[in-house]
Design a protein around this motif. Structure first.
Motif, mmCIF file in Angstrom:
data_model
loop_
_atom_site.group_PDB
_atom_site.id
_atom_site.type_symbol
_atom_site.label_atom_id
_atom_site.label_comp_id
_atom_site.label_asym_id
_atom_site.label_seq_id
_atom_site.Cartn_x
_atom_site.Cartn_y
_atom_site.Cartn_z
ATOM 1 N N ALA A 44 0.814 -1.215 0.000
ATOM 2 C CA ALA A 44 0.000 0.000 0.000
ATOM 3 C C ALA A 44 0.846 1.263 0.000
ATOM 4 C CB ALA A 44 -0.938 -0.019 1.206
ATOM 5 N N VAL A 45 1.792 1.374 0.938
ATOM 6 C CA VAL A 45 2.610 2.588 1.018
ATOM 7 C C VAL A 45 3.535 2.697 -0.181
ATOM 8 C CG1 VAL A 45 4.366 3.804 2.351
ATOM 9 C CG2 VAL A 45 2.481 2.683 3.535
ATOM 10 N N GLY A 46 4.211 1.605 -0.504
ATOM 11 C CA GLY A 46 5.155 1.644 -1.614
ATOM 12 C C GLY A 46 4.510 2.000 -2.937
ATOM 13 N N GLY A 47 3.307 1.454 -3.178
ATOM 14 C CA GLY A 47 2.616 1.739 -4.433
ATOM 15 C C GLY A 47 2.228 3.191 -4.574
ATOM 16 N N VAL A 48 1.735 3.789 -3.490
ATOM 17 C CA VAL A 48 1.356 5.205 -3.540
ATOM 18 C C VAL A 48 2.597 6.080 -3.616
ATOM 19 C CG1 VAL A 48 0.177 7.075 -2.318
ATOM 20 C CG2 VAL A 48 -0.815 4.780 -2.342
ATOM 21 N N ALA A 49 3.639 5.750 -2.844
ATOM 22 C CA ALA A 49 4.868 6.547 -2.869
ATOM 23 C C ALA A 49 5.470 6.592 -4.263
ATOM 24 C CB ALA A 49 5.874 5.982 -1.866
ATOM 25 N N GLY A 50 5.515 5.448 -4.932
ATOM 26 C CA GLY A 50 6.072 5.424 -6.281
ATOM 27 C C GLY A 50 5.268 6.262 -7.252
ATOM 28 N N GLN A 51 3.948 6.241 -7.128
ATOM 29 C CA GLN A 51 3.115 7.048 -8.020
ATOM 30 C C GLN A 51 3.303 8.545 -7.776
ATOM 31 O OE1 GLN A 51 -1.045 5.317 -8.897
ATOM 32 N NE2 GLN A 51 -0.416 4.236 -7.032
ATOM 33 N N ILE A 52 3.472 8.941 -6.524
ATOM 34 C CA ILE A 52 3.703 10.358 -6.234
ATOM 35 C C ILE A 52 5.054 10.797 -6.792
ATOM 36 C CG2 ILE A 52 3.995 12.068 -4.397
ATOM 37 C CD1 ILE A 52 2.085 10.373 -2.689
ATOM 38 N N ALA A 53 6.080 9.960 -6.601
ATOM 39 C CA ALA A 53 7.395 10.290 -7.145
ATOM 40 C C ALA A 53 7.345 10.404 -8.664
ATOM 41 C CB ALA A 53 8.414 9.236 -6.719
ATOM 42 N N LYS A 54 6.566 9.539 -9.296
ATOM 43 C CA LYS A 54 6.403 9.596 -10.752
ATOM 44 C C LYS A 54 5.738 10.909 -11.163
ATOM 45 C CE LYS A 54 6.392 7.594 -14.883
ATOM 46 N NZ LYS A 54 7.643 7.303 -15.601
ATOM 47 N N ARG A 55 4.739 11.338 -10.418
ATOM 48 C CA ARG A 55 4.084 12.616 -10.698
ATOM 49 C C ARG A 55 5.073 13.774 -10.592
ATOM 50 N NH1 ARG A 55 -1.715 12.569 -10.157
ATOM 51 N NH2 ARG A 55 -1.589 14.825 -10.027
ATOM 52 N N ASP A 56 6.035 13.630 -9.698
ATOM 53 C CA ASP A 56 7.008 14.688 -9.472
ATOM 54 C C ASP A 56 8.188 14.629 -10.436
ATOM 55 O OD1 ASP A 56 5.413 15.631 -7.460
ATOM 56 O OD2 ASP A 56 6.624 14.819 -5.818
ATOM 57 N N GLY A 57 8.108 13.742 -11.426
ATOM 58 C CA GLY A 57 9.101 13.726 -12.494
ATOM 59 C C GLY A 57 10.222 12.729 -12.334
ATOM 60 N N ALA A 58 10.165 11.874 -11.309
ATOM 61 C CA ALA A 58 11.227 10.895 -11.107
ATOM 62 C C ALA A 58 11.056 9.693 -12.030
ATOM 63 C CB ALA A 58 11.245 10.426 -9.650
ATOM 64 N N ARG A 59 12.150 8.993 -12.241
ATOM 65 C CA ARG A 59 12.113 7.691 -12.905
ATOM 66 C C ARG A 59 11.990 6.657 -11.799
ATOM 67 N NH1 ARG A 59 16.329 4.002 -14.614
ATOM 68 N NH2 ARG A 59 15.482 2.547 -16.154
ATOM 69 N N VAL A 60 10.897 5.899 -11.802
ATOM 70 C CA VAL A 60 10.548 5.071 -10.644
ATOM 71 C C VAL A 60 10.779 3.594 -10.944
ATOM 72 C CG1 VAL A 60 8.703 4.380 -9.089
ATOM 73 C CG2 VAL A 60 8.882 6.770 -9.830
ATOM 74 N N ILE A 61 11.516 2.951 -10.026
ATOM 75 C CA ILE A 61 11.788 1.517 -10.094
ATOM 76 C C ILE A 61 11.245 0.889 -8.817
ATOM 77 C CG2 ILE A 61 13.558 -0.278 -10.239
ATOM 78 C CD1 ILE A 61 15.396 1.892 -11.520
ATOM 79 N N GLY A 62 10.396 -0.111 -8.947
ATOM 80 C CA GLY A 62 9.830 -0.782 -7.790
ATOM 81 C C GLY A 62 10.454 -2.145 -7.575
ATOM 82 N N ILE A 63 10.601 -2.540 -6.313
ATOM 83 C CA ILE A 63 11.091 -3.874 -5.953
ATOM 84 C C ILE A 63 9.940 -4.608 -5.267
ATOM 85 C CG2 ILE A 63 12.784 -5.204 -4.649
ATOM 86 C CD1 ILE A 63 14.626 -2.748 -4.724
#
Length: 349
Positions: free
Chosen positions: A173-192
């Motif tokens: 739950a936390v990781g999925g939302v955090a990655g989406q917010i970082a993506k909105r902020d322009g980051a390149r997001v890699i999930g484990i």
């Protein structure tokens, strides 16, 4: 007929994994409601990794005593009230506990929007396609989920456009939302995450740029391949070897955000710290831990922005729901075995 409450209580403290036999299911009769109290029919109970740290008898979080109801966030509706301003039918959220009927002081709950969201908005992943705002108040809008993710990204990690942002337990739950917010902020997001189903969820449903299956891939090697210039931000929910792999791949002046360490919660007396922490000095990097309540001034802003994203569907979160209060112990074990995708809940009503 007397009204009853079915509740999950701690039978004995876990040694290692919190297995279902550590808990008991009790049915108790409810007496008269005290003055200035409310009774809430619980509809959804949040299943959170941090609950495991409350079963030890001592620790950072409030502890559960033997024979006490398991602490858990929940949402539901008022069914009886002796408190001014709290009416039958009000939708509320708070530390309701793992039980069907919560008798609480209004100081421990808050009113929430109990209306249904329009089709296509809200939490993704319901089998019947429905969208209900009560469960969303524990997921995207929940303090231990969406608000934690927002504060961790916006107040602690602070990604810039072009940053490589790596998040562990990314299909949770936390990781999925955090990655989406970082993506909105322009980051390149890699999930484990663990398993191909979760990897597909990250890159398909959540829109991550890449994902690593730690169960079937070498995390260190994959990080080198996906982030050859290093990781700018690592948002950690796991600890252990995955944290070491990230430390080994940090870029210069990287930031490591410690949100959780689920790999350590079953044996908090013998926490395994990072063996590669000297990478912080070598790369002039920093490591910072947090909890959402360390940033009380940001909770309202986080909640408002998350509500907007929920309404327009620009951030989603799958829900994994187990039905029946008696399944709460099973749900907690299910989480620690890595079974859930998205927000894990137990439904009561």
């Amino acid at each position: 007929m007397k009204q009853t409450n079915t509740r999950v209580v701690l039978d004995h403290r876990p040694v290692g994994e919190a297995t279902p036999d550590c808990f008991s299911i009790e049915v108790v009769e409810l007496g008269e409601l005290d003055a200035d109290h409310v009774r809430v029919a619980v509809e959804f109970i949040s299943v959170d990794a941090g609950t495991r740290t409350m079963l030890r008898g001592e620790g950072f979080h409030q502890q559960v005593g033997i024979g006490q109801v398991i602490h858990a966030g929940g949402v539901g509706r008022v069914v009886e009230s002796t408190a001014d301003g709290w009416n039958v039918g009000d939708a509320v959220r708070g530390r309701l506990g793992a039980q069907t009927i919560a008798t609480v002081s209004p100081k421990s709950i808050e009113k929430i929007d109990g209306t249904l969201l329009p089709p296509g908005a809200g939490a993704a992943g319901r089998a019947d396609g429905s969208r209900g705002s009560l469960s969303a108040h524990l997921g995207i809008l929940g303090a231990s989920t969406g608000v934690t993710a927002w504060i961790g990204v916006r107040r602690v990690a602070r990604p810039k456009p072009g940053d490589v942002f790596v998040v562990s337990a990314a299909a949770g739950a936390v990781g999925g939302v955090a990655g989406q917010i970082a993506k909105r902020d322009g980051a390149r997001v890699i999930g484990i995450a663990g398993g191909q189903t979760k990897v597909a969820y990250l890159t398909g449903t959540l829109g991550f740029d890449a994902a690593i299956d730690y169960k079937n891939e070498n995390v260190n090697e994959r990080l080198r391949a996906l982030a050859p210039d290093g990781i700018n931000i690592f948002y950690d929910n796991v600890g252990g070897p995955i944290l070491d792999a990230a430390l080994d791949n940090l870029a210069l002046r990287a930031r490591v955000v410690i949100c959780g360490a689920v790999s350590q919660y079953d044996d908090m007396d013998n926490v395994t710290g990072p063996s590669l922490y000297l990478r912080l000095a070598e790369r002039q990097a920093c490591m910072e831990g947090f909890a959402y309540f360390h940033f009380p001034e940001s909770i309202a802003e986080a909640s408002a922005e998350l509500a907007g994203w929920l309404a327009d569907g620009s951030i989603v979160l799958a829900e994994e729901i187990l039905e029946g209060i008696e399944r709460y112990p099973e749900a907690l074990q299910f989480m620690f075995n890595g079974g859930n995708v998205g927000k894990l809940l137990v439904t009561v009503a």
